[in-house]
Enzyme design. Structure first.
Site, mmCIF file in Angstrom:
data_model
loop_
_atom_site.group_PDB
_atom_site.id
_atom_site.type_symbol
_atom_site.label_atom_id
_atom_site.label_comp_id
_atom_site.label_asym_id
_atom_site.label_seq_id
_atom_site.Cartn_x
_atom_site.Cartn_y
_atom_site.Cartn_z
ATOM 1 C CE LYS A 27 -29.866 89.226 39.343
ATOM 2 N NZ LYS A 27 -30.751 88.050 39.406
HETATM 3 C C1 LIG Z 1 -30.832 87.254 40.629
HETATM 4 C C2 LIG Z 1 -32.050 86.475 40.737
HETATM 5 C C3 LIG Z 1 -32.522 86.041 41.986
HETATM 6 C C4 LIG Z 1 -31.770 86.274 43.282
HETATM 7 O O1 LIG Z 1 -31.632 87.633 43.615
HETATM 8 P P1 LIG Z 1 -30.484 88.071 44.639
HETATM 9 O O2 LIG Z 1 -30.555 89.551 44.671
HETATM 10 O O3 LIG Z 1 -29.196 87.566 44.061
HETATM 11 O O4 LIG Z 1 -30.775 87.427 45.945
HETATM 12 C C5 LIG Z 1 -33.716 85.343 42.031
HETATM 13 N N1 LIG Z 1 -34.401 85.056 40.907
HETATM 14 C C6 LIG Z 1 -33.968 85.446 39.700
HETATM 15 C C7 LIG Z 1 -34.768 85.072 38.488
HETATM 16 C C8 LIG Z 1 -32.789 86.164 39.564
HETATM 17 O O5 LIG Z 1 -32.373 86.522 38.366
#
Ligand SMILES: *Cc1c(COP(=O)(O)O)cnc(C)c1O
Length: 388
Positions: A7
């Site tokens: 992210k």
């Molecule tokens: C946010 C996250 C996900 C899921 O991603 P989405 O975009 O919400 O489907 C999977 N793994 C990790 C480690 C995350 O931080």
């Protein structure tokens, strides 16, 4: 990135996309970012918005729903404009609470009077999804450069999925022309998306599980609404009706045609604790590569897909976090139970595997705790009001 989560990419760009677009539109005033997190969004958003002029950021996380490392990352957050609050509830409660504030006209008015407005750092903000599209193209180009594929070859992507943001960015990449065959959607025990893709019925009326992949512990997957829009031929009314059903009954069903299109584009996998642990161990033994618990779900989903379909085309697994954010679960998958605290386990895991700990996680245990607030879901509004 700065918080060891996928992210980071989108969340370090988002604040600048936002402040630039406000300037271009002659909007002056402060933006208050409200964020619900299942663990990783919160920290990545805090880092992205920290001390960005013209913004303040508040993050709500489930008190008992994040890993010790994720919690330490958030409660030690520095910056003049950062606010963090644990809530007594799960991620869905936090997300619903934030969505309520976004439509709370009284509160919005109070903030407007001092020239402030709300926005989101969750993937309900399209500014989160757009930068993520790049991963898919970038990966494809890398594979061409390594002579793994030729231009135009179809590939599959396997994505560990919670709020359906990352995988939807993959679907956008496909709409933009990237040759993607299937997008594989990996779920943990909270397998609402798995059931949806298999049956066309979305039903959140089920037990909520606390799992070893907490960033996917989600029963209301916000970005699915965007997918429904495309799958219904951009039929706003149909999507609205389904979302209203989700609100009132916790459930909706898509048409037979929609179900067919969804199944052409997506494959659903569902991986529980035992198989997740087994996968971490297998991949480590075979490749000396340390998967985190979420990435392991996507990896196993891909293995299941290959076995079921015999599709041998090149496939990519999206890795979403450093294994050291979930040290205890990763350690226990490899070496068995360990009751030390998460930071000691982190060190041991690194010693035993030789995989280095990212700097930002290493220094965490000595950082000062700054944010200690815990509130009930119905106190979230008051917490936000105090930021004004
Ligand atoms: C946010 C996250 C996900 C899921 O991603 P989405 O975009 O919400 O489907 C999977 N793994 C990790 C480690 C995350 O931080």
């Amino acid at each position: 990135g700065p918080t060891s989560a996928f992210k980071d990419v989108a969340l370090s760009i988002l604040p600048h996309l936002m402040t630039t677009s406000y300037e271009m539109n002659d909007i002056y005033g402060e933006v208050i970012i409200l964020t619900a997190t299942s663990g990783d969004t919160g920290k990545a958003a805090l880092e992205g918005f920290k001390d960005v002029k013209g913004t303040k950021i508040a993050v709500f996380y489930p008190e008992l729903g994040v890993s010790e490392v994720q919690k330490a990352q958030m409660v030690t957050q520095e910056g003049e404009n950062t606010y963090v609050c644990a809530i007594k509830g799960n991620f869905d409660d936090a997300q619903t609470g934030v969505k309520k504030i976004f439509t709370n006209e009284k509160l919005i008015k109070e903030f407007e009077e001092s020239n402030k407005m709300f926005s989101s750092a969750n993937s309900i903000n399209i500014g989160r999804l757009v930068p993520q599209i790049v991963y898919y193209f970038h990966t494809y180009v890398q594979l061409i450069e390594k002579n793994e594929i030729s231009m135009g070859d179809m590939v599959n992507f396997s994505v560990p999925t919670g709020n359906f943001g990352n995988i939807l960015a993959g679907y956008y990449a496909k709409m933009l022309g990237l040759p993607i065959n299937k997008l594989l959607c990996g779920s943990n025990e909270n397998n609402v998306l798995y059931d949806f893709i298999k049956t066309g019925i979305y039903d959140r009326n089920r037990e909520f599980h606390k799992t070893i992949s907490p960033s996917m512990d989600i029963l209301i997957s916000s970005n699915l609404e965007r997918l429904l829009y495309y799958m219904s031929n951009e039929d706003n009314e149909a999507v609205k009706a389904m979302m209203e059903q989700l609100n009132s009954q916790g459930k909706y069903e898509v048409s037979v045609e929609m179900k067919e299109i969804i199944r052409q584009e997506f494959y659903a996998g569902c991986v529980f604790k035992e198989d997740t642990e087994k996968t971490i161990k297998e991949v480590y033994n075979k490749y000396n590569y340390l998967l985190d618990t979420h990435t392991a779900v996507a990896y196993k989903t891909l293995m299941d897909y290959k076995r079921e379909t015999g599709d041998e085309s090149v496939s990519i697994v999206l890795s979403t976090a450093s294994p050291y954010k979930f040290s205890k679960s990763v350690y226990e998958s490899l070496f068995g139970a360990n009751d030390k605290n998460e930071f000691e386990i982190m060190e041991e895991l690194s010693e035993r595997t030789g995989v280095p700990i990212p700097e930002n996680l290493k220094g965490l245990k000595n950082k000062k705790v700054i944010h200690t607030k815990v509130c009930e879901v119905n106190e979230m509004e008051e917490f936000v009001r105090k930021i004004n």
